[in-house]
Design an enzyme around this catalytic site. Sequence first.
Site, PDB file in Angstrom:
ATOM      1  N   ARG A  51      -7.083   2.271  -4.976  1.00  0.00           N
ATOM      2  CA  ARG A  51      -5.914   1.481  -5.353  1.00  0.00           C
ATOM      3  C   ARG A  51      -6.342   0.402  -6.324  1.00  0.00           C
ATOM      4  O   ARG A  51      -7.519   0.212  -6.577  1.00  0.00           O
ATOM      5  CB  ARG A  51      -5.165   0.924  -4.126  1.00  0.00           C
ATOM      6  CG  ARG A  51      -5.937   0.595  -2.910  1.00  0.00           C
ATOM      7  CD  ARG A  51      -6.625  -0.740  -2.805  1.00  0.00           C
ATOM      8  NE  ARG A  51      -6.003  -1.803  -3.518  1.00  0.00           N
ATOM      9  CZ  ARG A  51      -6.670  -2.696  -4.230  1.00  0.00           C
ATOM     10  NH1 ARG A  51      -7.993  -2.669  -4.320  1.00  0.00           N
ATOM     11  NH2 ARG A  51      -6.053  -3.646  -4.880  1.00  0.00           N
ATOM     12  N   ASP A 250       0.013  -4.908 -12.429  1.00  0.00           N
ATOM     13  CA  ASP A 250       0.150  -3.442 -12.388  1.00  0.00           C
ATOM     14  C   ASP A 250       0.899  -2.899 -13.593  1.00  0.00           C
ATOM     15  O   ASP A 250       0.712  -1.745 -13.971  1.00  0.00           O
ATOM     16  CB  ASP A 250       0.839  -3.009 -11.093  1.00  0.00           C
ATOM     17  CG  ASP A 250      -0.126  -3.152  -9.933  1.00  0.00           C
ATOM     18  OD1 ASP A 250      -0.257  -4.264  -9.392  1.00  0.00           O
ATOM     19  OD2 ASP A 250      -0.802  -2.153  -9.617  1.00  0.00           O
ATOM     20  N   LYS A 261       1.372  -7.122  -7.040  1.00  0.00           N
ATOM     21  CA  LYS A 261       1.574  -6.973  -5.590  1.00  0.00           C
ATOM     22  C   LYS A 261       2.660  -7.889  -5.059  1.00  0.00           C
ATOM     23  O   LYS A 261       2.735  -9.052  -5.471  1.00  0.00           O
ATOM     24  CB  LYS A 261       0.228  -7.232  -4.898  1.00  0.00           C
ATOM     25  CG  LYS A 261       0.236  -7.146  -3.394  1.00  0.00           C
ATOM     26  CD  LYS A 261       0.803  -5.845  -2.856  1.00  0.00           C
ATOM     27  CE  LYS A 261       0.146  -4.606  -3.416  1.00  0.00           C
ATOM     28  NZ  LYS A 261       0.925  -3.378  -3.134  1.00  0.00           N
TER      29      LYS A 261
HETATM   30  O1  MRU Z   1      -0.917  -1.511  -3.911  1.00  0.00           O
HETATM   31  P1  MRU Z   1      -2.206  -1.837  -4.613  1.00  0.00           P
HETATM   32  O2  MRU Z   1      -3.271  -2.296  -3.687  1.00  0.00           O
HETATM   33  O3  MRU Z   1      -2.648  -0.732  -5.524  1.00  0.00           O
HETATM   34  O4  MRU Z   1      -1.824  -3.079  -5.536  1.00  0.00           O
HETATM   35  C1  MRU Z   1      -2.825  -3.606  -6.381  1.00  0.00           C
HETATM   36  C2  MRU Z   1      -2.395  -4.837  -7.078  1.00  0.00           C
HETATM   37  O5  MRU Z   1      -1.259  -5.252  -7.013  1.00  0.00           O
HETATM   38  C3  MRU Z   1      -3.410  -5.504  -7.953  1.00  0.00           C
HETATM   39  O6  MRU Z   1      -3.176  -6.879  -7.983  1.00  0.00           O
HETATM   40  C4  MRU Z   1      -3.256  -4.946  -9.373  1.00  0.00           C
HETATM   41  O7  MRU Z   1      -3.428  -3.561  -9.396  1.00  0.00           O
HETATM   42  C5  MRU Z   1      -4.179  -5.562 -10.341  1.00  0.00           C
HETATM   43  S1  MRU Z   1      -5.836  -5.149  -9.953  1.00  0.00           S
HETATM   44  C6  MRU Z   1      -6.843  -4.946 -11.043  1.00  0.00           C
END
Ligand code: MRU
Length: 359
Positions: A51, A250, A261
Amino acid sequence: MTEQHLTVRWTGGIDGHLVLLDQNRLPGETAFLECRTVEDVWNAIKRLSVRGAPAIGVAAAYGVVVGVKEGRGVDEVCDYLATSRPTAVNLFWALERMRSVASRVVPDPGGLNERTQSRDGGPPGSLVDVLLNEARAIHDEDRQQCAAMALHGADLLADLPAGAGILTHCNTGALATGGDGTALAVIFELARRGKRLHVWVDETRPLLQGSRLTMWELQQRDVDAALICDSAAAQVMREGRVQAVITGADRIAANGDTANKIGTFSVATLARVFGIPFYVAAPTTTFDLSLTSGNDIPIEQRAAEEITNGFGAQTAPNNAAVYNPAFDVTPAELIAVIITDRGLVQPVSEANIRTMIGT
Ligand code: MRU
């Protein structure tokens, strides 16, 4: 071996397979998932064994190699992997790159591992060869982008006073990328330069990427840190303990609105209330300039059980109705600077983003 070498790894040559550090088992256990089918890769992404936006992109690129080795078509494999998670644009970016390199190869009727002719100056080699090289290039570029973001971000934050508090949300380190991380890489670089910091780590409900993963990474690198409940951020800021907030992303729309997130928007709003600068660190692969604003970013909805029965404990009555968006969108006006591998977007505006990233 440090964790950045373990997150996503291809073992062997064209006969090899994808190995992922199973992040659902951390911090208790260091266990690996061997992905030999494209379903293995899809499940690993869906279930968050791998993830973090950049790491998902890198894993998906290797996933295309896995699928094509099984004898499936590149488009079929890419279409399938694209259904695993909707928000992180790095996934779609990486799949498009794999499709594009494959389209420049004319497969030899003799089979997948026969030599192929190249079309339009495309790369020579078998289709699997070409795809594996492209996945490795995507991985390598991500590693370099992490390193560049770390330098730009550490330069930006160089004037923070000794002992300054930095608050972060979710996990944005070596576990979330093909390199050292995005926001967390900036913190690692500041620590490497000898800056004394205290990191406030939001636990990041409901899946606890902050407490399970970010605390683990910070401990491994001996960075001073304390874990807080997400709901404690306002009080910690009110007590004057936070001098900067930094998160990853993301997907960033053309106007700078940033999906990250769930809970990030709350933190950014609090930072504005307390006059604390809110920074985002993200590679160019996380920008989606086809979207004019954050209103168009697809927000992943996840299972109710992540809230009602997380980590083996029932924490809500049977049949409780649940709404579980996994991401939120922070409006551009709350973001002081976006730190990219190419430099700083400051102030955050569509014009500055297009100048930095392209059109
Ligand atoms: O649901 P996840 O754990 O994949 O969410 C990840 C995030 O929200 C991170 O903050 C985001 O991908 C940036 S990380 C380099």
